[in-house]
Design an enzyme around this catalytic site. Structure first.
Site, PDB file in Angstrom:
ATOM      1  N   ARG A   1      -3.220 -38.549   9.709  1.00 18.89           N
ATOM      2  CA  ARG A   1      -2.480 -38.343  10.915  1.00 18.89           C
ATOM      3  C   ARG A   1      -0.891 -38.383  10.736  1.00 18.89           C
ATOM      4  O   ARG A   1      -0.131 -38.148  11.441  1.00 18.89           O
ATOM      5  CB  ARG A   1      -2.523 -39.397  12.051  1.00 18.89           C
ATOM      6  CG  ARG A   1      -3.359 -38.762  13.292  1.00 18.89           C
ATOM      7  CD  ARG A   1      -3.736 -39.910  14.029  1.00 18.89           C
ATOM      8  NE  ARG A   1      -4.108 -39.513  15.358  1.00 18.89           N
ATOM      9  CZ  ARG A   1      -5.358 -39.366  15.940  1.00 18.89           C
ATOM     10  NH1 ARG A   1      -6.526 -39.568  15.022  1.00 18.89           N
ATOM     11  NH2 ARG A   1      -5.623 -39.038  16.867  1.00 18.89           N
TER      12      ARG A   1
ATOM     13  N   ARG B   1     -12.065 -42.810  28.878  1.00 21.73           N
ATOM     14  CA  ARG B   1     -11.280 -43.558  27.952  1.00 21.73           C
ATOM     15  C   ARG B   1      -9.836 -43.923  28.439  1.00 21.73           C
ATOM     16  O   ARG B   1      -9.131 -43.067  28.992  1.00 21.73           O
ATOM     17  CB  ARG B   1     -11.007 -42.541  26.531  1.00 21.73           C
ATOM     18  CG  ARG B   1     -11.968 -42.988  25.660  1.00 21.73           C
ATOM     19  CD  ARG B   1     -11.984 -41.968  24.448  1.00 21.73           C
ATOM     20  NE  ARG B   1     -10.690 -41.735  23.872  1.00 21.73           N
ATOM     21  CZ  ARG B   1     -10.307 -41.003  22.624  1.00 21.73           C
ATOM     22  NH1 ARG B   1     -11.511 -40.618  22.106  1.00 21.73           N
ATOM     23  NH2 ARG B   1      -9.422 -40.940  22.256  1.00 21.73           N
TER      24      ARG B   1
ATOM     25  N   ARG C   1     -13.015 -35.292  30.205  1.00 26.21           N
ATOM     26  CA  ARG C   1     -14.018 -36.103  29.332  1.00 26.21           C
ATOM     27  C   ARG C   1     -14.522 -37.246  29.735  1.00 26.21           C
ATOM     28  O   ARG C   1     -13.733 -38.057  30.169  1.00 26.21           O
ATOM     29  CB  ARG C   1     -13.101 -36.269  27.966  1.00 26.21           C
ATOM     30  CG  ARG C   1     -13.783 -37.048  26.883  1.00 26.21           C
ATOM     31  CD  ARG C   1     -13.192 -37.160  25.446  1.00 26.21           C
ATOM     32  NE  ARG C   1     -12.014 -37.398  25.561  1.00 26.21           N
ATOM     33  CZ  ARG C   1     -11.344 -37.579  24.394  1.00 26.21           C
ATOM     34  NH1 ARG C   1     -11.885 -37.148  23.243  1.00 26.21           N
ATOM     35  NH2 ARG C   1      -9.826 -38.110  24.024  1.00 26.21           N
TER      36      ARG C   1
ATOM     37  N   ARG D   1       0.357 -38.900  23.783  1.00 31.58           N
ATOM     38  CA  ARG D   1      -0.419 -38.666  22.405  1.00 31.58           C
ATOM     39  C   ARG D   1       0.167 -37.457  22.053  1.00 31.58           C
ATOM     40  O   ARG D   1       0.258 -36.970  20.827  1.00 31.58           O
ATOM     41  CB  ARG D   1      -1.650 -38.658  22.968  1.00 31.58           C
ATOM     42  CG  ARG D   1      -2.329 -39.824  22.830  1.00 31.58           C
ATOM     43  CD  ARG D   1      -3.633 -40.255  23.720  1.00 31.58           C
ATOM     44  NE  ARG D   1      -4.609 -39.769  22.778  1.00 31.58           N
ATOM     45  CZ  ARG D   1      -5.874 -39.205  23.203  1.00 31.58           C
ATOM     46  NH1 ARG D   1      -6.101 -39.466  24.427  1.00 31.58           N
ATOM     47  NH2 ARG D   1      -6.619 -39.029  22.445  1.00 31.58           N
TER      48      ARG D   1
ATOM     49  N   LYS E   1     -11.873 -31.901  17.788  1.00 31.06           N
ATOM     50  CA  LYS E   1     -12.313 -32.173  16.359  1.00 31.06           C
ATOM     51  C   LYS E   1     -13.440 -32.852  16.451  1.00 31.06           C
ATOM     52  O   LYS E   1     -14.523 -32.742  15.671  1.00 31.06           O
ATOM     53  CB  LYS E   1     -11.189 -33.115  15.817  1.00 31.06           C
ATOM     54  CG  LYS E   1      -9.742 -32.678  15.989  1.00 31.06           C
ATOM     55  CD  LYS E   1      -8.669 -33.495  15.428  1.00 31.06           C
ATOM     56  CE  LYS E   1      -8.471 -34.819  16.209  1.00 31.06           C
ATOM     57  NZ  LYS E   1      -8.037 -34.517  17.531  1.00 31.06           N
TER      58      LYS E   1
HETATM   59  P1  AP5 Z   1     -13.036 -34.017  21.578  1.00 28.09           P
HETATM   60  O1  AP5 Z   1     -14.311 -33.302  20.474  1.00 28.09           O
HETATM   61  O2  AP5 Z   1     -13.574 -35.334  21.953  1.00 28.09           O
HETATM   62  O3  AP5 Z   1     -11.889 -34.023  20.998  1.00 28.09           O
HETATM   63  P2  AP5 Z   1     -10.857 -34.609  19.763  1.00 28.09           P
HETATM   64  O4  AP5 Z   1     -10.045 -33.469  19.382  1.00 28.09           O
HETATM   65  O5  AP5 Z   1     -11.767 -35.191  19.095  1.00 28.09           O
HETATM   66  O6  AP5 Z   1     -10.152 -35.563  20.786  1.00 28.09           O
HETATM   67  P3  AP5 Z   1      -9.892 -36.993  20.704  1.00 28.09           P
HETATM   68  O7  AP5 Z   1      -9.093 -37.734  21.917  1.00 28.09           O
HETATM   69  O8  AP5 Z   1     -10.957 -37.890  20.325  1.00 28.09           O
HETATM   70  O9  AP5 Z   1      -8.854 -36.888  19.347  1.00 28.09           O
HETATM   71  P4  AP5 Z   1      -7.725 -38.136  19.288  1.00 28.09           P
HETATM   72  O10 AP5 Z   1      -7.329 -37.495  17.766  1.00 28.09           O
HETATM   73  O11 AP5 Z   1      -6.448 -38.156  20.033  1.00 28.09           O
HETATM   74  O12 AP5 Z   1      -8.372 -39.254  19.370  1.00 28.09           O
HETATM   75  P5  AP5 Z   1      -8.971 -40.465  18.169  1.00 28.09           P
HETATM   76  O13 AP5 Z   1     -10.084 -40.843  18.768  1.00 28.09           O
HETATM   77  O14 AP5 Z   1      -9.073 -39.795  16.994  1.00 28.09           O
HETATM   78  O15 AP5 Z   1     -12.992 -32.942  22.887  1.00 28.09           O
HETATM   79  C1  AP5 Z   1     -12.194 -33.403  23.772  1.00 28.09           C
HETATM   80  C2  AP5 Z   1     -12.960 -32.954  25.017  1.00 28.09           C
HETATM   81  O16 AP5 Z   1     -13.065 -31.470  25.232  1.00 28.09           O
HETATM   82  C3  AP5 Z   1     -14.475 -33.585  24.999  1.00 28.09           C
HETATM   83  O17 AP5 Z   1     -14.965 -33.913  26.501  1.00 28.09           O
HETATM   84  C4  AP5 Z   1     -15.267 -32.299  24.915  1.00 28.09           C
HETATM   85  O18 AP5 Z   1     -16.712 -32.263  25.352  1.00 28.09           O
HETATM   86  C5  AP5 Z   1     -14.431 -31.045  25.505  1.00 28.09           C
HETATM   87  N1  AP5 Z   1     -14.437 -29.844  24.506  1.00 28.09           N
HETATM   88  C6  AP5 Z   1     -14.472 -30.007  23.012  1.00 28.09           C
HETATM   89  N2  AP5 Z   1     -14.289 -28.732  22.630  1.00 28.09           N
HETATM   90  C7  AP5 Z   1     -14.070 -27.774  23.816  1.00 28.09           C
HETATM   91  C8  AP5 Z   1     -14.187 -26.544  23.879  1.00 28.09           C
HETATM   92  N3  AP5 Z   1     -14.266 -25.473  22.939  1.00 28.09           N
HETATM   93  N4  AP5 Z   1     -14.001 -25.864  25.287  1.00 28.09           N
HETATM   94  C9  AP5 Z   1     -13.935 -26.791  26.155  1.00 28.09           C
HETATM   95  N5  AP5 Z   1     -14.004 -28.039  26.057  1.00 28.09           N
HETATM   96  C10 AP5 Z   1     -14.227 -28.738  25.052  1.00 28.09           C
HETATM   97  O19 AP5 Z   1      -7.829 -41.529  18.307  1.00 28.09           O
HETATM   98  C11 AP5 Z   1      -7.504 -42.266  19.466  1.00 28.09           C
HETATM   99  C12 AP5 Z   1      -6.257 -43.011  18.985  1.00 28.09           C
HETATM  100  O20 AP5 Z   1      -6.659 -43.899  17.802  1.00 28.09           O
HETATM  101  C13 AP5 Z   1      -5.179 -42.575  18.602  1.00 28.09           C
HETATM  102  O21 AP5 Z   1      -4.489 -42.025  19.547  1.00 28.09           O
HETATM  103  C14 AP5 Z   1      -4.322 -43.534  17.649  1.00 28.09           C
HETATM  104  O22 AP5 Z   1      -3.777 -44.443  18.465  1.00 28.09           O
HETATM  105  C15 AP5 Z   1      -5.432 -44.027  16.865  1.00 28.09           C
HETATM  106  N6  AP5 Z   1      -5.749 -43.515  15.538  1.00 28.09           N
HETATM  107  C16 AP5 Z   1      -7.101 -42.757  15.264  1.00 28.09           C
HETATM  108  N7  AP5 Z   1      -6.680 -42.389  13.902  1.00 28.09           N
HETATM  109  C17 AP5 Z   1      -5.610 -42.610  13.600  1.00 28.09           C
HETATM  110  C18 AP5 Z   1      -5.033 -42.615  12.459  1.00 28.09           C
HETATM  111  N8  AP5 Z   1      -5.312 -41.904  11.348  1.00 28.09           N
HETATM  112  N9  AP5 Z   1      -3.446 -43.016  12.086  1.00 28.09           N
HETATM  113  C19 AP5 Z   1      -3.042 -44.106  13.202  1.00 28.09           C
HETATM  114  N10 AP5 Z   1      -3.773 -44.091  14.524  1.00 28.09           N
HETATM  115  C20 AP5 Z   1      -4.974 -43.765  14.580  1.00 28.09           C
END
Ligand code: AP5
Length: 211
Positions: free
Chosen positions: A88, A156, A123, A167, A13
């Protein structure tokens, strides 16, 4: 344009949101990144979210809805924005509607759980600016420091294999129901996450009708 990126943790994402954000000149709002900054700065909000985030659980609706309410009224959001990681839960999606926000498209990036677990182990994130890389799919020039600001790369805490598994459970229970929620509204597009980043980008831009 107002866009939501939906998908499991690590589906890509943030990576795709950054590309679309540059193409459309609209900001990306990542609740995860905002919370991580608050944890780093040891603010009251950061400290209350830290335990949940490190265990792979969701932070309370109250906190994240507050973050979004404050952020979307800022000047740079006038022409639209991308929500990465929000909503979410169904109640967060309902809160967004109550804020009067009309979403144009929801891009759901699909990657199997098995591939997510493999991907997350590679990552790396910049300890200073938070830029995200991958040891295989998006390496930095030396695989040790950030290409943008030269700071050290780190892993991370919530990318530890056990936390990734938690997760994914949380995602399937609480976030996946949003697919049906937005599909009913006719604004959901699903993009199959590809092995190569660029291939996922092509599909994402096509789904959003961006040249
Ligand atoms: P990346 O682009 O970083 O993936 P992502 O989907 O953004 O992953 P996140 O781990 O950031 O998502 P998340 O939703 O769990 O975490 P968030 O920070 O929002 O890609 C991942 C990896 O793969 C990278 O290394 C990239 O280079 C690689 N990659 C990407 N595309 C690829 C491809 N096509 N092929 C190969 N490799 C690829 O949230 C973290 C925490 O915050 C949550 O767990 C929760 O505790 C809290 N939180 C955040 N938002 C909320 C909410 N709305 N409500 C409640 N808690 C929340």
């Amino acid at each position: 344009m107002k866009i939501i990126f939906l998908g499991a943790p690590g589906a890509g994402k943030g990576t795709q949101a950054e590309i679309v954000s540059e193409k459309l000149s609209i900001p990306t709002i990542s609740t995860g990144a905002i919370i991580r900054e608050a944890i780093k700065a040891k603010t009251e909000m950061g400290l209350s979210a830290q335990v949940a985030i490190e265990k792979g659980e969701l932070v309370s609706d109250e906190i994240v809805i507050g973050i979004i309410k404050d952020r979307i009224v800022q000047d740079d959001c006038k022409n639209g924005f991308i929500l990465d990681g929000f909503p979410r839960t169904i109640s967060q999606a309902e809160a967004l509607e109550k804020m009067g926000v009309t979403i144009d498209k929801v891009v759901n990036i699909y990657v199997s759980d098995e591939d997510i677990v493999k991907r997350m182990s590679g990552r790396r994130v910049c300890s200073s600016c938070g830029a995200s890389y991958h040891t295989v799919f998006k390496p930095t020039k030396d695989n040790k420091t950030c290409d943008k600001c030269n700071a050290e790369l780190t892993i991370r805490k919530d990318d530890a294999p056990d936390v990734v598994k938690s997760r994914l459970v949380v995602y399937h229970e609480q976030t996946a129901p949003l697919e049906a929620f937005y599909d009913k509204k006719g604004i959901l597009v699903t993009v199959e996450g590809q092995e190569e980043l660029e291939d996922t980008t092509k599909l994402t831009l096509k789904a959003l009708d961006i040249k």
